[in-house]
Design a protein around this motif. Structure first.
Motif, PDB file in Angstrom:
ATOM      1  N   SER A  52       2.536  14.239 -39.307  1.00  0.00           N
ATOM      2  CA  SER A  52       3.158  14.994 -40.393  1.00  0.00           C
ATOM      3  C   SER A  52       3.300  16.457 -39.978  1.00  0.00           C
ATOM      4  O   SER A  52       2.358  17.047 -39.451  1.00  0.00           O
ATOM      5  CB  SER A  52       2.296  14.892 -41.650  1.00  0.00           C
ATOM      6  N   THR A  53       4.453  17.028 -40.207  1.00  0.00           N
ATOM      7  CA  THR A  53       4.656  18.431 -39.835  1.00  0.00           C
ATOM      8  C   THR A  53       4.130  19.350 -40.931  1.00  0.00           C
ATOM      9  O   THR A  53       3.828  20.504 -40.679  1.00  0.00           O
ATOM     10  CB  THR A  53       6.147  18.726 -39.605  1.00  0.00           C
ATOM     11  N   SER A  54       3.990  18.819 -42.153  1.00  0.00           N
ATOM     12  CA  SER A  54       3.550  19.669 -43.263  1.00  0.00           C
ATOM     13  C   SER A  54       2.041  19.621 -43.488  1.00  0.00           C
ATOM     14  O   SER A  54       1.444  20.590 -43.935  1.00  0.00           O
ATOM     15  CB  SER A  54       4.269  19.269 -44.545  1.00  0.00           C
ATOM     16  N   ASN A  55       1.426  18.509 -43.170  1.00  0.00           N
ATOM     17  CA  ASN A  55       0.001  18.367 -43.481  1.00  0.00           C
ATOM     18  C   ASN A  55      -0.639  17.371 -42.528  1.00  0.00           C
ATOM     19  O   ASN A  55      -0.780  16.196 -42.834  1.00  0.00           O
ATOM     20  CB  ASN A  55      -0.157  17.896 -44.941  1.00  0.00           C
ATOM     21  N   PHE A  56      -1.057  17.863 -41.379  1.00  0.00           N
ATOM     22  CA  PHE A  56      -1.719  16.979 -40.420  1.00  0.00           C
ATOM     23  C   PHE A  56      -3.080  17.559 -40.028  1.00  0.00           C
ATOM     24  O   PHE A  56      -3.208  18.757 -39.787  1.00  0.00           O
ATOM     25  CB  PHE A  56      -0.877  16.775 -39.159  1.00  0.00           C
ATOM     26  N   THR A  57      -4.083  16.688 -40.000  1.00  0.00           N
ATOM     27  CA  THR A  57      -5.424  17.116 -39.595  1.00  0.00           C
ATOM     28  C   THR A  57      -5.947  16.183 -38.516  1.00  0.00           C
ATOM     29  O   THR A  57      -5.784  14.960 -38.601  1.00  0.00           O
ATOM     30  CB  THR A  57      -6.391  17.077 -40.808  1.00  0.00           C
ATOM     31  N   TYR A  58      -6.562  16.787 -37.506  1.00  0.00           N
ATOM     32  CA  TYR A  58      -7.249  16.006 -36.481  1.00  0.00           C
ATOM     33  C   TYR A  58      -8.738  16.304 -36.573  1.00  0.00           C
ATOM     34  O   TYR A  58      -9.148  17.462 -36.626  1.00  0.00           O
ATOM     35  CB  TYR A  58      -6.740  16.361 -35.081  1.00  0.00           C
ATOM     36  N   GLN A  59      -9.525  15.244 -36.631  1.00  0.00           N
ATOM     37  CA  GLN A  59     -10.972  15.406 -36.716  1.00  0.00           C
ATOM     38  C   GLN A  59     -11.619  14.550 -35.637  1.00  0.00           C
ATOM     39  O   GLN A  59     -11.279  13.384 -35.492  1.00  0.00           O
ATOM     40  CB  GLN A  59     -11.430  14.990 -38.111  1.00  0.00           C
ATOM     41  N   GLN A  60     -12.535  15.138 -34.876  1.00  0.00           N
ATOM     42  CA  GLN A  60     -13.236  14.389 -33.833  1.00  0.00           C
ATOM     43  C   GLN A  60     -14.732  14.591 -34.001  1.00  0.00           C
ATOM     44  O   GLN A  60     -15.206  15.728 -34.069  1.00  0.00           O
ATOM     45  CB  GLN A  60     -12.759  14.860 -32.455  1.00  0.00           C
ATOM     46  N   ASN A  61     -15.437  13.504 -34.085  1.00  0.00           N
ATOM     47  CA  ASN A  61     -16.890  13.533 -34.327  1.00  0.00           C
ATOM     48  C   ASN A  61     -17.251  14.483 -35.470  1.00  0.00           C
ATOM     49  O   ASN A  61     -18.112  15.360 -35.346  1.00  0.00           O
ATOM     50  CB  ASN A  61     -17.647  13.845 -33.027  1.00  0.00           C
ATOM     51  N   ASN A  62     -16.541  14.244 -36.576  1.00  0.00           N
ATOM     52  CA  ASN A  62     -16.799  14.931 -37.857  1.00  0.00           C
ATOM     53  C   ASN A  62     -16.496  16.420 -37.838  1.00  0.00           C
ATOM     54  O   ASN A  62     -17.003  17.150 -38.691  1.00  0.00           O
ATOM     55  CB  ASN A  62     -18.242  14.689 -38.327  1.00  0.00           C
ATOM     56  N   LYS A  63     -15.681  16.860 -36.893  1.00  0.00           N
ATOM     57  CA  LYS A  63     -15.311  18.262 -36.878  1.00  0.00           C
ATOM     58  C   LYS A  63     -13.803  18.405 -36.728  1.00  0.00           C
ATOM     59  O   LYS A  63     -13.202  17.796 -35.836  1.00  0.00           O
ATOM     60  CB  LYS A  63     -16.016  18.959 -35.709  1.00  0.00           C
ATOM     61  N   VAL A  64     -13.213  19.205 -37.610  1.00  0.00           N
ATOM     62  CA  VAL A  64     -11.766  19.458 -37.528  1.00  0.00           C
ATOM     63  C   VAL A  64     -11.488  20.330 -36.313  1.00  0.00           C
ATOM     64  O   VAL A  64     -12.189  21.318 -36.082  1.00  0.00           O
ATOM     65  CB  VAL A  64     -11.272  20.155 -38.818  1.00  0.00           C
ATOM     66  N   ARG A  65     -10.511  19.936 -35.530  1.00  0.00           N
ATOM     67  CA  ARG A  65     -10.124  20.740 -34.366  1.00  0.00           C
ATOM     68  C   ARG A  65      -8.660  20.507 -34.025  1.00  0.00           C
ATOM     69  O   ARG A  65      -8.008  19.673 -34.643  1.00  0.00           O
ATOM     70  CB  ARG A  65     -11.030  20.438 -33.168  1.00  0.00           C
ATOM     71  N   GLU A  66      -8.173  21.263 -33.049  1.00  0.00           N
ATOM     72  CA  GLU A  66      -6.790  21.077 -32.619  1.00  0.00           C
ATOM     73  C   GLU A  66      -6.684  19.758 -31.866  1.00  0.00           C
ATOM     74  O   GLU A  66      -7.513  19.477 -30.988  1.00  0.00           O
ATOM     75  CB  GLU A  66      -6.375  22.226 -31.686  1.00  0.00           C
ATOM     76  N   ILE A  67      -5.658  18.982 -32.181  1.00  0.00           N
ATOM     77  CA  ILE A  67      -5.500  17.690 -31.517  1.00  0.00           C
ATOM     78  C   ILE A  67      -5.318  17.867 -30.009  1.00  0.00           C
ATOM     79  O   ILE A  67      -5.759  17.048 -29.212  1.00  0.00           O
ATOM     80  CB  ILE A  67      -4.330  16.893 -32.148  1.00  0.00           C
ATOM     81  N   SER A  68      -4.732  19.006 -29.627  1.00  0.00           N
ATOM     82  CA  SER A  68      -4.449  19.242 -28.203  1.00  0.00           C
ATOM     83  C   SER A  68      -5.722  19.502 -27.388  1.00  0.00           C
ATOM     84  O   SER A  68      -5.687  19.513 -26.167  1.00  0.00           O
ATOM     85  CB  SER A  68      -3.507  20.432 -28.065  1.00  0.00           C
ATOM     86  N   THR A  69      -6.856  19.699 -28.078  1.00  0.00           N
ATOM     87  CA  THR A  69      -8.103  19.939 -27.345  1.00  0.00           C
ATOM     88  C   THR A  69      -8.997  18.706 -27.351  1.00  0.00           C
ATOM     89  O   THR A  69     -10.097  18.730 -26.800  1.00  0.00           O
ATOM     90  CB  THR A  69      -8.908  21.101 -27.971  1.00  0.00           C
ATOM     91  N   GLY A  70      -8.545  17.643 -28.011  1.00  0.00           N
ATOM     92  CA  GLY A  70      -9.405  16.459 -28.186  1.00  0.00           C
ATOM     93  C   GLY A  70      -9.085  15.335 -27.217  1.00  0.00           C
ATOM     94  O   GLY A  70      -8.383  15.523 -26.218  1.00  0.00           O
ATOM     95  N   LEU A  71      -9.586  14.160 -27.559  1.00  0.00           N
ATOM     96  CA  LEU A  71      -9.452  12.978 -26.695  1.00  0.00           C
ATOM     97  C   LEU A  71      -8.011  12.612 -26.372  1.00  0.00           C
ATOM     98  O   LEU A  71      -7.720  12.095 -25.305  1.00  0.00           O
ATOM     99  CB  LEU A  71     -10.061  11.771 -27.421  1.00  0.00           C
ATOM    100  N   LEU A  72      -7.106  12.896 -27.322  1.00  0.00           N
ATOM    101  CA  LEU A  72      -5.710  12.499 -27.141  1.00  0.00           C
ATOM    102  C   LEU A  72      -4.957  13.382 -26.148  1.00  0.00           C
ATOM    103  O   LEU A  72      -3.804  13.126 -25.835  1.00  0.00           O
ATOM    104  CB  LEU A  72      -4.987  12.495 -28.493  1.00  0.00           C
ATOM    105  N   SER A  73      -5.636  14.422 -25.664  1.00  0.00           N
ATOM    106  CA  SER A  73      -4.973  15.291 -24.691  1.00  0.00           C
ATOM    107  C   SER A  73      -4.988  14.672 -23.297  1.00  0.00           C
ATOM    108  O   SER A  73      -4.362  15.177 -22.380  1.00  0.00           O
ATOM    109  CB  SER A  73      -5.657  16.660 -24.663  1.00  0.00           C
ATOM    110  N   GLN A  74      -5.741  13.572 -23.163  1.00  0.00           N
ATOM    111  CA  GLN A  74      -5.805  12.898 -21.858  1.00  0.00           C
ATOM    112  C   GLN A  74      -5.453  11.435 -22.031  1.00  0.00           C
ATOM    113  O   GLN A  74      -5.610  10.880 -23.104  1.00  0.00           O
ATOM    114  CB  GLN A  74      -7.233  12.947 -21.335  1.00  0.00           C
ATOM    115  N   SER A  75      -5.018  10.812 -20.931  1.00  0.00           N
ATOM    116  CA  SER A  75      -4.764   9.378 -21.021  1.00  0.00           C
ATOM    117  C   SER A  75      -6.018   8.613 -20.594  1.00  0.00           C
ATOM    118  O   SER A  75      -6.760   9.066 -19.721  1.00  0.00           O
ATOM    119  CB  SER A  75      -3.576   8.998 -20.128  1.00  0.00           C
TER     120      SER A  75
END
Ligand SMILES: *[C@@H]1O[C@H](CO)[C@@H](O)[C@H](O)[C@H]1NC(C)=O
Ligand SMILES: *[C@@H]1O[C@H](CO)[C@@H](O)[C@H](O)[C@H]1NC(C)=O
Ligand SMILES: *[C@@H]1O[C@H](CO)[C@@H](O)[C@H](O)[C@H]1NC(C)=O
Length: 266
Positions: A52-75
């Motif tokens: 969603s461009t209007s309301n998107f949240t990424y949370q990893q191990n119970n902490k909100v963070r940028e998706i680009s810094t999380g697990l999905l930044s790597q294959s």
């Protein structure tokens, strides 16, 4: 009324009450979004998903963070994946295991959609365990989970949403409520895989209270078609560990319990 008038009336109605158009949350849409998440994870390409461009949240191990810094930044090469769908909450649960690569992982991810719109992802909520986390051994976990049967349950034999939710809650309540364990319909041939630790039958060595801190931050994905509930939580009874507990009920009895527990938030 002419046909044109009727049509005009409809257009006006939809414009005034967009919610009158609100569609149901479709299982196919939920599973397609879950697949897009797996594609993104296995290729490292975020563009495989429609966030969603209007309301998107990424949370990893119970902490909100940028998706680009999380697990999905790597294959990651995914050895096994399985998804369930909750059409009432408009959410899905996907687990995947990667035994190779720079770091092995066992991951449980809930994906949520707003306004029943499965075309857009509103929340990716991930519990990710790796080397050093509780009972972690991805290859061993893979071996156990690969052998399991997750076929769809015929409609007449499915546990209700309420039964599944209660089982998920009672399980997480065992650490604070001495009586919770006795409310769970344990199966005699049930299997519990905690990290990579196998307990069979699964009601061996259960906690019976002892902690004063209830496990919190519970988020549910319930899929009656396979008889499963997944609860992401913070395992407050034993610390503040990010955790996923998934339970499958077949023929009215608990068949599988899976846990993924990370030791650190974030
Ligand atoms: C979403 O779909 C569910 C299940 O079909 C329905 O009960 C609910 O009212 C819908 N919600 C919205 C916001 O459209
Ligand atoms: C997920 O598992 C299915 C089989 O259940 C497989 O067809 C698919 O390729 C897997 N997806 C990924 C990204 O590995
Ligand atoms: C944004 O998304 C979150 C997670 O799905 C939801 O709880 C919240 O209500 C949404 N906010 C708005 C303004 O739509």
């Amino acid at each position: 009324m002419t046909q044109r008038n009727i049509l005009g009336g409809f257009v006006a109605l939809f414009a005034a009450f967009p919610s009158a158009l609100a569609a149901d949350c479709a299982r196919e849409g939920l599973l397609a979004a879950a697949q897009s998440y797996l594609t993104a994870q296995s290729t490292g390409q975020l563009s495989a998903m429609k966030l969603s461009t209007s309301n998107f949240t990424y949370q990893q191990n119970n902490k909100v963070r940028e998706i680009s810094t999380g697990l999905l930044s790597q294959s990651y090469k995914i050895d096994l994946n399985r998804s369930t769908a909750d059409t009432v909450a408009c959410a899905s649960y996907t687990m995947w295991i990667s035994t190779t690569g720079s770091k092995p992982y066992v991951v449980g991810t809930q994906i949520r959609h707003n306004d029943n719109n499965t075309n857009e992802i509103a929340l990716i909520d991930t519990i990710a365990a790796t080397t050093g986390d509780l009972f972690f051994d991805a290859s061993k976990t893979l071996g156990y989970i690969k052998a399991e049967d997750w076929t769809t349950i015929p409609e007449a034999g499915r546990p209700s949403r309420d039964t599944l939710r209660k089982a998920g809650d009672a399980y997480l309540d065992m650490w604070t409520d001495a009586k919770a364990a006795d409310t769970i319909p344990w199966g005699t041939d049930c299997e519990r895989v905690e990290g990579s630790q196998l307990t069979r039958p699964c009601n061996g060595q259960l906690p019976r209270g002892g902690s004063s801190k209830k496990n919190g931050m519970r988020r549910y994905v319930i899929d009656e078609t396979v008889g499963s509930v997944d609860v992401l939580c913070q395992f407050d009874s034993l610390g503040t560990m990010p955790d996923s507990h998934e339970i499958r009920i077949v023929n009215g009895k608990v068949k599988y319990v899976h846990t993924i527990t990370a030791l650190r938030v974030g």
